[in-house]
Structure formats: C-alpha cells, structure tokens
Design a protein around this motif. Structure first.
Motif, PDB file in Angstrom:
ATOM      1  N   GLU A 107       0.881  -1.709  -0.093  1.00 53.19           N
ATOM      2  CA  GLU A 107      -0.038   0.227  -0.446  1.00 53.19           C
ATOM      3  C   GLU A 107       1.107   1.598  -0.299  1.00 53.19           C
ATOM      4  O   GLU A 107       1.491   0.737   0.700  1.00 53.19           O
ATOM      5  CB  GLU A 107      -0.816   0.286   1.517  1.00 53.19           C
ATOM      6  CG  GLU A 107      -1.925   1.070   1.211  1.00 53.19           C
ATOM      7  CD  GLU A 107      -2.972   0.953   2.212  1.00 53.19           C
ATOM      8  OE1 GLU A 107      -4.026   1.911   2.766  1.00 53.19           O
ATOM      9  OE2 GLU A 107      -2.604   0.360   3.184  1.00 53.19           O
ATOM     10  N   SER A 109       1.347   5.578  -0.080  1.00 50.67           N
ATOM     11  CA  SER A 109       1.517   6.456   0.633  1.00 50.67           C
ATOM     12  C   SER A 109       0.348   7.121  -0.007  1.00 50.67           C
ATOM     13  O   SER A 109      -0.157   8.440   0.458  1.00 50.67           O
ATOM     14  CB  SER A 109       2.299   7.124   0.996  1.00 50.67           C
ATOM     15  OG  SER A 109       3.379   7.842  -0.402  1.00 50.67           O
ATOM     16  N   GLY A 111      -2.087   6.034  -1.858  1.00 51.11           N
ATOM     17  CA  GLY A 111      -3.550   5.209  -1.604  1.00 51.11           C
ATOM     18  C   GLY A 111      -3.302   4.127  -2.626  1.00 51.11           C
ATOM     19  O   GLY A 111      -4.015   2.927  -2.268  1.00 51.11           O
ATOM     20  N   VAL A 113      -2.690   0.875  -4.205  1.00 48.14           N
ATOM     21  CA  VAL A 113      -2.357  -0.820  -3.911  1.00 48.14           C
ATOM     22  C   VAL A 113      -2.039  -1.404  -5.402  1.00 48.14           C
ATOM     23  O   VAL A 113      -1.870  -1.319  -6.023  1.00 48.14           O
ATOM     24  CB  VAL A 113      -3.288  -1.909  -3.437  1.00 48.14           C
ATOM     25  CG1 VAL A 113      -3.949  -0.436  -2.184  1.00 48.14           C
ATOM     26  CG2 VAL A 113      -5.023  -1.284  -3.522  1.00 48.14           C
ATOM     27  N   ARG A 115      -0.802  -5.881  -5.362  1.00 47.84           N
ATOM     28  CA  ARG A 115      -1.646  -7.086  -4.659  1.00 47.84           C
ATOM     29  C   ARG A 115      -0.970  -8.161  -5.691  1.00 47.84           C
ATOM     30  O   ARG A 115      -1.359  -8.202  -6.825  1.00 47.84           O
ATOM     31  CB  ARG A 115      -3.068  -7.432  -3.991  1.00 47.84           C
ATOM     32  CG  ARG A 115      -3.020  -6.614  -3.409  1.00 47.84           C
ATOM     33  CD  ARG A 115      -4.397  -5.995  -2.452  1.00 47.84           C
ATOM     34  NE  ARG A 115      -5.533  -5.923  -3.873  1.00 47.84           N
ATOM     35  CZ  ARG A 115      -6.293  -5.507  -3.711  1.00 47.84           C
ATOM     36  NH1 ARG A 115      -6.819  -5.115  -2.520  1.00 47.84           N
ATOM     37  NH2 ARG A 115      -7.119  -4.993  -4.713  1.00 47.84           N
ATOM     38  N   MET A 163       5.928   3.232   2.248  1.00 47.86           N
ATOM     39  CA  MET A 163       4.683   2.126   1.946  1.00 47.86           C
ATOM     40  C   MET A 163       4.888   1.538   2.759  1.00 47.86           C
ATOM     41  O   MET A 163       5.337   0.387   3.875  1.00 47.86           O
ATOM     42  CB  MET A 163       5.247   1.786   0.742  1.00 47.86           C
ATOM     43  CG  MET A 163       6.700   0.788   0.857  1.00 47.86           C
ATOM     44  SD  MET A 163       6.584   0.630  -0.768  1.00 47.86           S
ATOM     45  CE  MET A 163       8.424  -0.900  -0.522  1.00 47.86           C
ATOM     46  N   GLU A 164       3.538   0.830   2.860  1.00 43.40           N
ATOM     47  CA  GLU A 164       3.167  -0.354   3.373  1.00 43.40           C
ATOM     48  C   GLU A 164       3.600  -1.515   3.185  1.00 43.40           C
ATOM     49  O   GLU A 164       2.952  -2.110   2.011  1.00 43.40           O
ATOM     50  CB  GLU A 164       1.876  -0.491   4.254  1.00 43.40           C
ATOM     51  CG  GLU A 164       1.871   0.994   4.856  1.00 43.40           C
ATOM     52  CD  GLU A 164       2.526   0.680   6.223  1.00 43.40           C
ATOM     53  OE1 GLU A 164       2.300  -0.326   7.053  1.00 43.40           O
ATOM     54  OE2 GLU A 164       3.456   1.224   6.708  1.00 43.40           O
ATOM     55  N   ARG A 178       1.628  -6.056   9.026  1.00 46.72           N
ATOM     56  CA  ARG A 178       2.306  -4.844   8.096  1.00 46.72           C
ATOM     57  C   ARG A 178       3.876  -4.654   8.511  1.00 46.72           C
ATOM     58  O   ARG A 178       3.577  -4.399  10.081  1.00 46.72           O
ATOM     59  CB  ARG A 178       1.527  -4.036   7.559  1.00 46.72           C
ATOM     60  CG  ARG A 178      -0.197  -4.020   7.274  1.00 46.72           C
ATOM     61  CD  ARG A 178      -1.520  -2.435   7.213  1.00 46.72           C
ATOM     62  NE  ARG A 178      -1.735  -2.812   6.909  1.00 46.72           N
ATOM     63  CZ  ARG A 178      -2.495  -2.349   5.426  1.00 46.72           C
ATOM     64  NH1 ARG A 178      -1.595  -1.218   5.383  1.00 46.72           N
ATOM     65  NH2 ARG A 178      -3.571  -2.240   4.847  1.00 46.72           N
TER      66      ARG A 178
END
Length: 208
Positions: A107, A109, A111, A113, A115, A163-164, A178
């Motif tokens: 994720e 910064s 918003g 994403v 995956r 970032m996550e 996370r």
C-alpha cells in the motif's frame, strides 16, 4: 588426410541480427543491471506453524525486487495430513499466491495498492503499480519442515515517504500483518544502480 577429415564442413548460415533490446520491465529487472539492496533480512509475518521472511529488498531503475522466503513447520498434523499439505504447497507455479495461500501486497502513501492476487495480464498490464512473481523459485522439506523462496517484482518506484508491505497467510493462521518501508531509501538507492555495460542504460525495451 584421414578417412573422416575429407567430409566438407557445412557453410555458416547467413544471419540477420537485430539490435538488442532489454526485456520488458513488467517481467522484472534487467539482467544486466546491478541493483542496490536497502535492508537487512527481517520476519515479515509468522504464526505458530508458518513464517514469511524478507531476505532482501533490491532497488533497480525500474522498480524493486523482493526476495521472500517462507517456512512451514509441522505442529499437530498426522503423517498423512502433513504429506497432503506438502502436495498442496508444491502444487505448481504461483500456488502460494492464491486466495487461500500466501498473500502479499503493498500500500503506497498515495492510496494505491498492488497485490499478488490482483488480476493481471502481462500482454496488457494496464495502468497502476504491479506486484508480480519474478525470477526463479525453489522449495524443499522433510517430515517436520517445508521451506521455499520466491521473488516478487514491484514495477515502478513507490512514492515518498513510506509504503506498507502487507502479508497474510490464512491457511497457516497468519493474519494481515504490515511493515513500514522507508521509500526515501528506495529513491536514494535508485540513483546508485549500475550497469554491467554502461551503454546498456540507453537501450530500448522489447515490445510486449
């Protein structure tokens, strides 16, 4: 002159060589670019029966390569249950990134994403960040442990400041976990990547 030396050599076939182009960056980093690692290894997530490790994050000019390692240990499974689980683990390319398996995402910064279980067609990748399996993978194990590794490629450099890195593995009781990664370090490292042959930095990419 010997009996066999009288056989004439076949002429060298004519060859039309096309200028070399780098593989498309959607598939991973260019093989002739030296990436820059930015972190020590760390445990991304774990439960009583499994763990996911990040061995390194390597920065390239077109994205980031994550070297993951996973470990599963036998807990209460019978011999037959453990054997069936092993067949599932090693069931084929990409098995760990299905909905019931190991899930990894990022994720940003802003918003956005990316995956590993997002629908994705390499021929028509579309816009937005992508996180895809890349490089070679391996796995092994015995009657008490199973382990393997897998590379993930993040196309494009993530925005500042952080970032996550997100991971879950429901099959083994790992909840969504996370880890914050400093993207400033990523951008700094991207300015120091090097090429095996410096002139390759100006090469065009192959078309998809």
């Amino acid at each position: 002159m010997s009996f066999f030396s009288s056989i004439p050599e076949a002429p060298e076939p004519e060859e039309t060589r096309e200028p070399y182009r780098r593989p498309p960056s959607i598939f991973g980093p260019s093989p002739d670019e030296l990436g820059r690692p930015i972190s020590d290894s760390f445990v991304l997530a774990r439960s009583d029966s499994a763990a996911v490790l990040v061995q390194t994050i390597r920065v390239h000019s077109t994205g980031c390569f994550f070297e993951l390692q996973w470990i599963v240990r036998r807990t209460t499974e019978s011999a037959s249950e453990w054997e069936r689980g092993g067949r599932t683990e090693f069931g084929g390319s990409g098995r760990h990134f299905e909905q019931d398996g190991l899930l990894v995402g990022i994720e940003f910064s802003d918003g956005a994403v990316a995956r590993t279980n997002d629908p994705f067609d390499r021929r028509e990748p579309g816009a937005g960040p992508r996180l895809v399996a890349a490089g070679d993978s391996s796995s092994g194990g015995d009657s008490e442990r199973r382990h393997g590794d897998r590379g993930l490629w993040l196309l494009g450099l993530p925005p500042l400041p952080t970032m996550e890195l997100v991971c879950a593995w429901p099959r083994y009781g790992i909840p969504e976990t996370r880890r914050t990664v400093d993207t400033g370090a990523i951008h700094e490292a991207a300015g120091h990547v090097a090429w095996v042959w410096p002139e390759d930095a100006d090469l065009a990419e192959m078309e998809l």
